[in-house]
Design a protein around this motif. Structure first.
Motif, PDB file in Angstrom:
ATOM      1  N   ALA A  31       0.813  -1.219   0.000  1.00  0.00           N
ATOM      2  CA  ALA A  31       0.000   0.000   0.000  1.00  0.00           C
ATOM      3  C   ALA A  31       0.847   1.270   0.000  1.00  0.00           C
ATOM      4  O   ALA A  31       0.428   2.306  -0.530  1.00  0.00           O
ATOM      5  CB  ALA A  31      -0.929  -0.005   1.217  1.00  0.00           C
TER       6      ALA A  31
ATOM      7  N   TRP B 264      -5.925  -1.500  -1.589  1.00  0.00           N
ATOM      8  CA  TRP B 264      -5.802  -1.844  -0.171  1.00  0.00           C
ATOM      9  C   TRP B 264      -6.910  -1.133   0.604  1.00  0.00           C
ATOM     10  O   TRP B 264      -6.704  -0.102   1.229  1.00  0.00           O
ATOM     11  CB  TRP B 264      -4.409  -1.479   0.340  1.00  0.00           C
ATOM     12  CG  TRP B 264      -3.353  -2.224  -0.426  1.00  0.00           C
ATOM     13  CD1 TRP B 264      -2.611  -1.761  -1.468  1.00  0.00           C
ATOM     14  CD2 TRP B 264      -2.966  -3.578  -0.236  1.00  0.00           C
ATOM     15  NE1 TRP B 264      -1.773  -2.739  -1.945  1.00  0.00           N
ATOM     16  CE2 TRP B 264      -1.971  -3.873  -1.199  1.00  0.00           C
ATOM     17  CE3 TRP B 264      -3.354  -4.584   0.659  1.00  0.00           C
ATOM     18  CZ2 TRP B 264      -1.368  -5.131  -1.287  1.00  0.00           C
ATOM     19  CZ3 TRP B 264      -2.748  -5.827   0.561  1.00  0.00           C
ATOM     20  CH2 TRP B 264      -1.771  -6.079  -0.394  1.00  0.00           C
TER      21      TRP B 264
ATOM     22  N   THR C 221      -6.882   0.197   4.258  1.00  0.00           N
ATOM     23  CA  THR C 221      -6.098   1.406   4.503  1.00  0.00           C
ATOM     24  C   THR C 221      -6.856   2.660   4.093  1.00  0.00           C
ATOM     25  O   THR C 221      -6.840   3.657   4.814  1.00  0.00           O
ATOM     26  CB  THR C 221      -4.755   1.319   3.748  1.00  0.00           C
ATOM     27  OG1 THR C 221      -4.018   0.185   4.224  1.00  0.00           O
ATOM     28  CG2 THR C 221      -3.919   2.575   3.964  1.00  0.00           C
TER      29      THR C 221
ATOM     30  N   GLY D  93      -5.192  -5.405   3.432  1.00  0.00           N
ATOM     31  CA  GLY D  93      -4.277  -4.467   4.068  1.00  0.00           C
ATOM     32  C   GLY D  93      -4.204  -4.675   5.561  1.00  0.00           C
ATOM     33  O   GLY D  93      -5.225  -4.858   6.228  1.00  0.00           O
TER      34      GLY D  93
END
Length: 710
Positions: free
Chosen positions: A84, A136, A139, A604
């Motif tokens: 990420a 991701w 996140t 993530g």
């Protein structure tokens, strides 16, 4: 028709992308894939050829619910080996975390690395339309995690529930799958835990005299870092203490232990264990990996027939890497003094360096075949498939190593990672510019005996958290130390750009004391407030980050990040920059436990802040950022995608260097620059005050930073 074909897939691979598992019989005879498959089968493994397209199509791994305790959440990510961090905004070049993976130095000297990747500091050049999306979701949309947990009726544990990380989840699993097996690298009778490492956690007590085994009830790590068993015998494992990057640190909630073992021949002479031979071979290995001058062509003792291959580990080398939660009580105590363990039935010791008893992951690497520079460039990697075993948590990284990983299930017990989850390991231990023979830690081993001991993060002492015993070391290629260099080029003091509160507080105090000298234009609190930057337009955000950079560089230049020891005169990194406050420790534990309970590691492992909607400013638009459709993303909104060209390749400049209309790096006159030949000519190069560095040297030096200029 198939909805997806990975970039570069041949017609053969197109035919193969039809099932969850692909038979080795379907591969062209004598192809590299088939050869590797047969060789791994000969190692007593049960290799499968796994279709990477499954991740993109959202195919659920076999028995996922049974193995994890949760439903599968598809990622639709065609390349989960790209982390990420690669999508963050670089703060107009002030946040160059890119160079910690994407550099040319090791490849240029042909030292255990063949991936010159510095050009990836120039553009967000993701190679396909879907990879120009930020995939991701944990996140960038952390609220979705809580929505799923609430739907499943799962409450988030109390933030003060620290006993969780003080419970041992390593020893019980070791006892179940390893205690009765031989100490070899593979355990064929252990089923899904076939590659769970043989390092016994009951052998990791700190050495305490006069009876380090407490009457033969446990082993210990001796003063030279050797792991000894309950009979004081050498197990072959040796602890490695290394200088960390801005990842896996006490401040971000994850800390490492690293243990190395070489094959028996490297510890023997005439078939008998010989400690001096063992030490000499480990010393020779260190000099080789760190590219220090050495005249030896072969190893010593019974390994005398094994050549020293420049920049490569010998076949049979092993690394065990437990990744721990952070516990501020964990400072290496044993016996009655222990306050960092909650289970009365577990061994009575703490790990050092804030390393909690509970581990987030167990990671393992085994060097199963010899490779050279010509074997490990990007052409050596397979298109569209990976060799591994879905359900056993291991994959071949295609360049000599088997990687295995075990992670917490919903109940906190370790389970084998899925192949999709293992691809995140491949992202760091595959085609990366800053590893030597796929390894990060050993090239950064601390000098001499300081580096042969348990990973202790500066000798953390819970009674003196303001102090470390970790010196900064001169970074080869600059006039700064390793940490000082990091602060100069990464304005967030974190690979995501999210400056920890502890570091921000130290910098604010410094800026207040030096306000007249620094001549800052903005309020000091605003310069170091991650949240306020989220809603700033480009010019305002840029000027605030440049002010932050000015403070950080002065902080480094003055050696203000170091503390002078009264007795030795050594300069040590300040504890306030290295260890978290209790509130930060608790927050980090709770944030990660969200992902554990959700079992969505494939979406993530990193979420930020306690608010469900908190996303770092490095993933938020300054009003000038465009998405994949060419739309300007309004200020403060999350960056979910980036533009790409007609071939599907990303075209957005990172801002780290100046580029022309074709995305080529340019010099001050606007002329294109050959990055491999003359990186120093690029506008944005570190020599002219920027952060671009094409030949960053990741090997730790031996010379510590002193008060006077080195």
């Amino acid at each position: 028709m198939l909805p997806y074909l990975p970039k570069g897939v041949t017609m053969l691979m197109a035919i193969l992308l039809v099932g969850n598992k692909i038979s080795a019989n379907d591969i062209v005879p004598d192809s590299p894939i088939q050869q590797a498959h047969h060789s791994l089968a000969a190692q007593q493994l049960n290799p499968q050829i796994i279709d990477l397209g499954d991740f993109y199509r959202g195919v659920e791994p076999k028995d996922f619910r049974q193995r994890t305790g949760a439903e599968y959440k598809p990622s639709y990510n065609e390349e989960p080996s790209i982390p990420a961090q690669c999508w963050i905004e670089t703060g107009y070049g002030t946040q160059n975390a890119c160079l910690y993976c994407h550099t040319n130095y090791l490849a240029s000297i042909k030292h255990g690395n063949a991936y010159p990747l510095a050009e990836d500091q120039v553009l967000y050049s993701f190679p396909s339309p879907d990879l120009n999306k930020v995939l991701w979701r944990n996140t960038i949309f952390p609220g979705e995690v809580m929505e799923r947990l609430e739907k499943a009726g799962i409450a988030l544990p109390d933030i003060n529930d620290i006993d969780y990380v003080r419970q041992d989840n390593w020893t019980p699993l070791y006892d179940r799958v390893r205690a009765k097996s031989r100490s070899g690298w593979i355990n064929p009778d252990a089923g899904e835990f076939v590659l769970f490492p043989s390092l016994n956690p009951r052998h990791l007590f700190p050495e305490m005299q006069p009876d380090p085994t407490t009457g033969g009830t446990h082993g210990y790590v001796d003063q030279e870092g050797f792991v000894r068993d309950e009979h004081t015998r050498y197990t072959g494992w040796r602890a490695v203490n290394f200088f960390p990057y801005g990842i896996f640190s006490p401040l971000n909630g994850g800390v490492s232990g690293i243990y190395l073992r070489l094959p028996a021949a490297f510890m023997q002479e005439g078939g008998e264990f010989n400690l001096e031979i063992c030490k000499k071979n480990l010393d020779l290995l260190e000099r080789n990996i760190k590219n220090r001058s050495s005249s030896e062509k072969h190893y010593y003792g019974d390994a005398a027939a094994v050549p020293v291959e420049k920049g490569f580990f010998p076949v049979g080398a092993e690394f065990t890497h437990p990744l721990h939660y952070v516990d501020l009580n964990a400072d290496g105590q044993a016996g009655e003094a222990v306050d960092g363990a909650a289970d009365p039935g577990t061994p009575a010791y703490e790990f050092p360096g804030t390393r909690a008893k509970r581990i987030k992951e167990m990671r393992y690497m085994y060097k199963w075949k010899s490779v050279g520079i010509g074997d490990i460039d990007d052409n050596a990697h397979y298109d569209g498939v990976v060799i591994g075993n879905e359900g056993q948590g291991w994959i071949d990284n295609n360049v000599g190593w088997v990687l295995a990983g075990y992670i917490e299930d919903r109940e906190g017990q370790l389970r084998p990672q899925t192949t999709e989850e293992m691809m995140q390991c491949l992202g760091c231990h595959g085609m990366v510019g800053n590893t030597i023979d796929s390894v990060w830690s050993f090239p950064r081993k601390l000098p001499g005996n300081l580096g042969w001991r348990e990973m202790d993060y500066g000798g953390y002492d819970s009674t003196r958290p303001d102090r470390t015993k970790l010196m900064d070391y001169c970074h080869r290629g600059s006039d700064a130390g390793e940490l000082g260099f990091f602060y100069r080029v990464v304005v967030g003091a974190d690979l995501y750009g999210v400056m920890p509160d502890e570091i921000a507080q130290e910098l604010k105090q410094y800026a207040s004391e030096k306000s007249m000298l620094l001549n800052l234009k903005y309020d000091i609190d605003a310069i170091f407030d991650n949240k306020t930057l989220s809603n700033m337009l480009k010019d305002e955000r840029k000027s605030h980050l440049l002010e932050r950079q000015k403070v950080m560089r002065a902080f480094v230049e003055e050696r203000a990040y170091l503390r002078e020891d009264e007795e030795s005169g050594n300069l040590y990194i300040k504890g306030s920059l290295f260890y978290p406050l209790e509130s930060t420790m608790k927050k980090n534990i709770q944030l990660y436990r969200k992902i554990v309970l959700d079992q969505s590691f494939n979406l993530g492992k990193d979420v930020f802040g306690s608010e469900n909607d908190y996303v770092p400013f490095t993933f938020r638009s300054d009003g000038s950022v465009k998405d994949a459709s060419g739309r300007n993303i309004p200020v403060g909104e999350i960056i979910v995608s980036r533009p790409y060209d007609e071939e599907g390749v990303g075209i957005t400049p990172t801002g780290i260097v100046a580029v022309n209309e074709d995305g080529e790096p340019v010099d001050a006159a606007g002329n294109p620059v050959d990055l491999e030949a003359h990186p120093e000519k690029v506008v944005g190069h570190i020599s002219t005050g920027g952060t671009f560095e094409a030949i960053y040297n990741p090997i730790l030096g031996d010379k510590p930073i002193t008060r006077t200029r080195n």
